[in-house]
Structure formats: C-alpha cells, structure tokens
Design an enzyme around this catalytic site. Structure first.
Site, PDB file in Angstrom:
ATOM      1  N   GLY A   1       0.818  -1.213   0.000  1.00  0.00           N
ATOM      2  CA  GLY A   1       0.000   0.000   0.000  1.00  0.00           C
ATOM      3  C   GLY A   1       0.850   1.261   0.000  1.00  0.00           C
ATOM      4  N   THR A   2       1.932   1.230   0.735  1.00  0.00           N
ATOM      5  CA  THR A   2       2.799   2.412   0.811  1.00  0.00           C
ATOM      6  C   THR A   2       3.337   2.777  -0.569  1.00  0.00           C
ATOM      7  OG1 THR A   2       3.418   1.975   3.103  1.00  0.00           O
ATOM      8  CG2 THR A   2       4.962   3.289   1.794  1.00  0.00           C
TER       9      THR A   2
ATOM     10  N   CYS B   1       2.403   1.970  12.376  1.00  0.00           N
ATOM     11  CA  CYS B   1       3.526   2.613  11.699  1.00  0.00           C
ATOM     12  C   CYS B   1       4.182   3.688  12.524  1.00  0.00           C
ATOM     13  CB  CYS B   1       3.061   3.222  10.387  1.00  0.00           C
ATOM     14  SG  CYS B   1       1.919   2.168   9.523  1.00  0.00           S
TER      15      CYS B   1
ATOM     16  N   SER C   1      -3.756  -3.141  -0.401  1.00  0.00           N
ATOM     17  CA  SER C   1      -2.605  -3.847   0.165  1.00  0.00           C
ATOM     18  C   SER C   1      -3.051  -5.230   0.615  1.00  0.00           C
ATOM     19  CB  SER C   1      -2.048  -3.057   1.350  1.00  0.00           C
ATOM     20  OG  SER C   1      -1.075  -3.841   2.023  1.00  0.00           O
TER      21      SER C   1
ATOM     22  N   THR D   1      11.067  -6.789 -11.457  1.00  0.00           N
ATOM     23  CA  THR D   1      10.449  -8.102 -11.593  1.00  0.00           C
ATOM     24  C   THR D   1       9.326  -8.271 -10.564  1.00  0.00           C
ATOM     25  OG1 THR D   1      12.562  -8.973 -12.332  1.00  0.00           O
ATOM     26  CG2 THR D   1      10.925 -10.593 -11.603  1.00  0.00           C
TER      27      THR D   1
ATOM     28  N   ASN E   1      -7.815   3.914   8.965  1.00  0.00           N
ATOM     29  CA  ASN E   1      -7.240   2.740   9.608  1.00  0.00           C
ATOM     30  C   ASN E   1      -7.112   2.881  11.120  1.00  0.00           C
ATOM     31  OD1 ASN E   1      -5.297   4.655   8.373  1.00  0.00           O
ATOM     32  ND2 ASN E   1      -3.825   3.540   9.608  1.00  0.00           N
TER      33      ASN E   1
HETATM   34  C1  LIG Z   1      -1.653  -0.381   6.077  1.00  0.00           C
HETATM   35  C2  LIG Z   1      -2.079   0.834   5.333  1.00  0.00           C
HETATM   36  C3  LIG Z   1      -1.286   1.369   4.289  1.00  0.00           C
HETATM   37  C4  LIG Z   1       0.103   0.825   3.964  1.00  0.00           C
HETATM   38  O1  LIG Z   1       0.077  -0.424   3.367  1.00  0.00           O
HETATM   39  P1  LIG Z   1       1.413  -1.329   3.426  1.00  0.00           P
HETATM   40  O2  LIG Z   1       1.111  -2.451   2.481  1.00  0.00           O
HETATM   41  O3  LIG Z   1       1.550  -1.782   4.847  1.00  0.00           O
HETATM   42  O4  LIG Z   1       2.547  -0.499   2.960  1.00  0.00           O
HETATM   43  C5  LIG Z   1      -1.764   2.456   3.599  1.00  0.00           C
HETATM   44  N1  LIG Z   1      -2.961   2.992   3.882  1.00  0.00           N
HETATM   45  C6  LIG Z   1      -3.746   2.512   4.869  1.00  0.00           C
HETATM   46  C7  LIG Z   1      -5.074   3.150   5.120  1.00  0.00           C
HETATM   47  C8  LIG Z   1      -3.338   1.413   5.632  1.00  0.00           C
HETATM   48  O5  LIG Z   1      -4.112   0.969   6.616  1.00  0.00           O
END
Ligand SMILES: *Cc1c(COP(=O)(O)O)cnc(C)c1O
Length: 394
Positions: free
Chosen positions: A70-71, A324, A199, A237, A150
């Site tokens: 997600g990051t 985080c 993610s 990749t 989150n």
């Molecule tokens: C966990 C989270 C992310 C980051 O995702 P990762 O795969 O852990 O890098 C981004 N946005 C929200 C809202 C999240 O809860």
C-alpha cells in the site's frame, strides 16, 4: 495463548493463499518477463491473478499495477499524478487523516512547489464534500482521500466527494482503500475513482504485495525506472507468488465479506458498548459510518502505549492507533485533526477484530481491557501531575 486483536495492523496469511503461492516459490520460479517455458509458467500465474483481481474490482486487467504494498502504491499514485499534472497546476486537496504514505508523500511534493490543501474533518474524521467542491480551483490537479480510516474506522463519503471532484475537468481522484478492502465491496466504476490503492496483508494476503488501479487513459509518471514491467508504470520483476496470494485472498474476502462483516459488526458493537460503559472511556470515530470489526477509544489522561504494553503482558495484542508510528511519542495526527487535545489523543486504543476472532476471545479481551483501563485510570487519578507529564509507569 495470546489473543490477536490488531487486524488493522496486519492479518495472518490465510492457508488457501499460502497454498496457491507455494508453487511460485518452488518449481514455477521463472521470471515472468522471460519468453521461455519457465517464464511463461510464471507469466500465466501473474496474468490469472491480474484478471481475477480486475474482475473483483470491476476494472480491466491492464488498469492494475502491482507494487510492493500500500505504501508504494500510494507514493506512486500521489507523486506520479502530481508530476504529470504539474503542467496544468500545482494544487492538491487531501484530508488530514490520511495514512502517512499519502501524507508524507504530499509533504515531499511541497518541497518541489506543490501546494497541499488539507481539508477539515469533523469530530468523527469525516471530510465535508461541500468543502471539497468549494476548494477545487483552476490549479487543482489531484484530490486524495481515503475510503476508510485505519485508526478510527470512519468511512468517508467517497461517492459524494467523487461527484464534486467530477465537476472539474482534469482533476484526478485518488482513494486509499487499504483499510476498507477487507470489509467494503470495492467497484472502481461505482466509486468513480481514477486511482485506487490496495494492500494484500490487510485482507489475509501476504505482506509486501499491493496494487494501484489506474483508470485507462490516466497517465502518471512512473516513480521507479528500469525494465518494461507493468506497462512501464512500475519497473522491477514482479513478486509472482505474492501477487497470486493476493488474488486468492481477495477472492475469498469478497466471497465471505457479507457473512464475516455482519458477524464482526455485531461483535464489535458489543465490545463498543462494554467499553463505552467504562468511566472515562470515549469511543472515537463515526458511530455508524465505520468499518465493522474496528473498535477505537480514547482514555483521557492515560498513555495508550502503556495500555498496549500492559495488555500485551495479559496476552491481548491491540494497538494505539497505527502500527507505523510505534516508538513515536507524538499523539495520533488523526485524533489531533479530529479535535482531540494531545492528552486525550495519547490515550488512544484500537482493537481490530478478524475473521477468526471468537466470542470467547472477545470476552476474555473485554475483561482484561476493562481491568487494565480501570487500573491505569486509578493510578492517573492518584498522581495526576505525573500522569500529565507522561512519567507514570515509564
Ligand atoms: C496499512 C495501510 C497502508 C500501507 O500499506 P502497506 O502495504 O503496509 O505499505 C496504507 N494505507 C492505509 C489506510 C493502511 O491501513
């Protein structure tokens, strides 16, 4: 046995996903970009996963870009859209409750002359769609707002916001749907978004896998240079096994969503009622428009990080707000934006349920949480000065 109630931080990998991944970590090890049979076997797995995920999101396979999570997808969305939009304008609208992967990407862009406008949120963390419309200007190039938060579970009025964004031509709309994905159905057409982030590890897929949906016709600047993978939008990749696991996990999450969400909502509501009845405890986030299974509270005057430690000793794994920011003593930017003063925001506790959470676990957890909160509040009341300085129990 410890009880895991931190599913908003991460979820366990589900066995079906692991099983689907194993061949791609063993005999189907080929590079999906290689033309020979080893490469083709890996490519087939990647293509099938892409098709399944696209079908679930009501997208086209070519509209998905696989990332390391997600990051990375949020960085790619926000920075990639900003750099392409620079020819037309420099203004970006966002909420103050975004995940740091959006917020800090925007802070980075500010160093290069982009103007980031943080919209207000109400005490539940909701953005006002009218404010979005009022703030849209000739220089606006991007709006980035999450689907669900989150830390407090509040669901943003994304459809309403999308409608306002669409009144201006050429403004891209990005939605971070990472926290929402396990719980809410996602249809990129119905949501009317240009960019959407997922993610895998938040819906029982593997860590290190995510995706960015990029609407066909929308151009963003790649943030990573190298090979031609992912249609030049993300060089490197692909992690075939992780993508295969993500597709299987998302398929199952979609199939089970209605039953699991209903059960989680009832269980979370019971826990919310129990905690609300506890003196000095305040529920945070929207009372109705919230993710099922996410319980968030503040205990003013108490340090949330210390509550988490005490509960860990009692075998209950929960968190303050987000995983985080662990180690930082700053109060949550989400609660601060929602108007909570620092001493209240520091007392944040998030309890997030998962598919496998049982009634018995929740009963045990509720009793331990109440006992720990009562103990900390009593200590804070007997030594208020120390508690305020954050010295208590340290
Ligand atoms: C966990 C989270 C992310 C980051 O995702 P990762 O795969 O852990 O890098 C981004 N946005 C929200 C809202 C999240 O809860």
């Amino acid at each position: 046995m410890a009880i895991y109630l931190d599913h908003a931080a991460t979820t366990p990998l589900r066995p079906e996903a692991l099983e689907a991944m194993l061949p791609y970590l063993t005999e189907r090890f080929g590079n999906p970009s290689s033309p020979h049979r080893f490469g083709r076997a890996a490519r087939a797995g990647l293509d099938e996963a892409r098709e399944r995920l696209a079908a679930r999101l009501n997208a086209e396979p070519r509209e998905l870009v696989f990332t390391s999570g997600g990051t990375e997808a949020n960085n790619l969305a926000v920075k990639g859209a900003a750099w392409v939009g620079k020819a037309r304008g420099n203004q970006i609208l966002t909420s103050p409750v975004e995940h740091h992967s959006v917020g800090h990407s925007l802070a980075y862009l500010e160093k290069f002359g982009f103007e980031v406008v943080a919209l207000g949120v109400d005490r539940y963390g909701r953005v006002d769609p009218d404010e979005v419309e009022a703030r849209l200007g000739d220089r606006t190039i991007l709006v980035s707002i999450m689907l669900a938060n989150n830390e407090v579970g509040t669901i943003e009025p994304i459809a309403e916001i999308a409608r306002r964004v669409r009144t201006r031509r050429g403004v891209l709309f990005h939605v971070d749907a990472v926290a929402a994905a396990p719980h809410l159905p996602l249809d990129v057409q119905a949501l009317d978004v240009d960019l959407l982030t997922l993610s895998a590890h938040k819906f029982e897929g593997p860590k290190g896998a995510g995706l960015l949906y990029i609407r066909r016709g929308v151009h963003i600047l790649a943030q990573q240079q190298g090979g031609t993978q992912e249609r030049y939008r993300r060089a490197g990749t692909e992690d075939v096994a992780a993508v295969v696991g993500m597709a299987v996990a998302y398929d199952l999450a979609c199939e089970e969503r209605a039953t699991v969400s209903g059960r989680l909502r009832r269980a979370a509501d019971r826990l919310l009622r129990t905690l609300r009845a506890e003196p000095g405890v305040e529920v945070t986030g929207h009372p109705k428009e919230r993710l099922p299974g996410l319980v968030s509270v503040v205990v003013p005057g108490v340090d949330g990080a210390e509550l988490v430690m005490a509960l860990d000793l009692a075998g209950i794994a929960v968190s303050t707000g987000s995983a985080c920011t662990t180690g930082s003593t700053e109060p949550s930017h989400v609660l601060t934006a929602m108007g909570y003063p620092a001493d209240e925001a520091r007392g944040a506790l998030r309890i997030s349920l998962g598919r496998a959470t049982t009634e018995a676990e929740l009963e045990t957890a509720a009793a331990e949480i109440r006992a720990v909160i009562a103990r900390f509040r009593a200590a804070a009341e007997s030594e208020p000065a120390l508690a305020q300085d954050g010295v208590l129990g340290r």
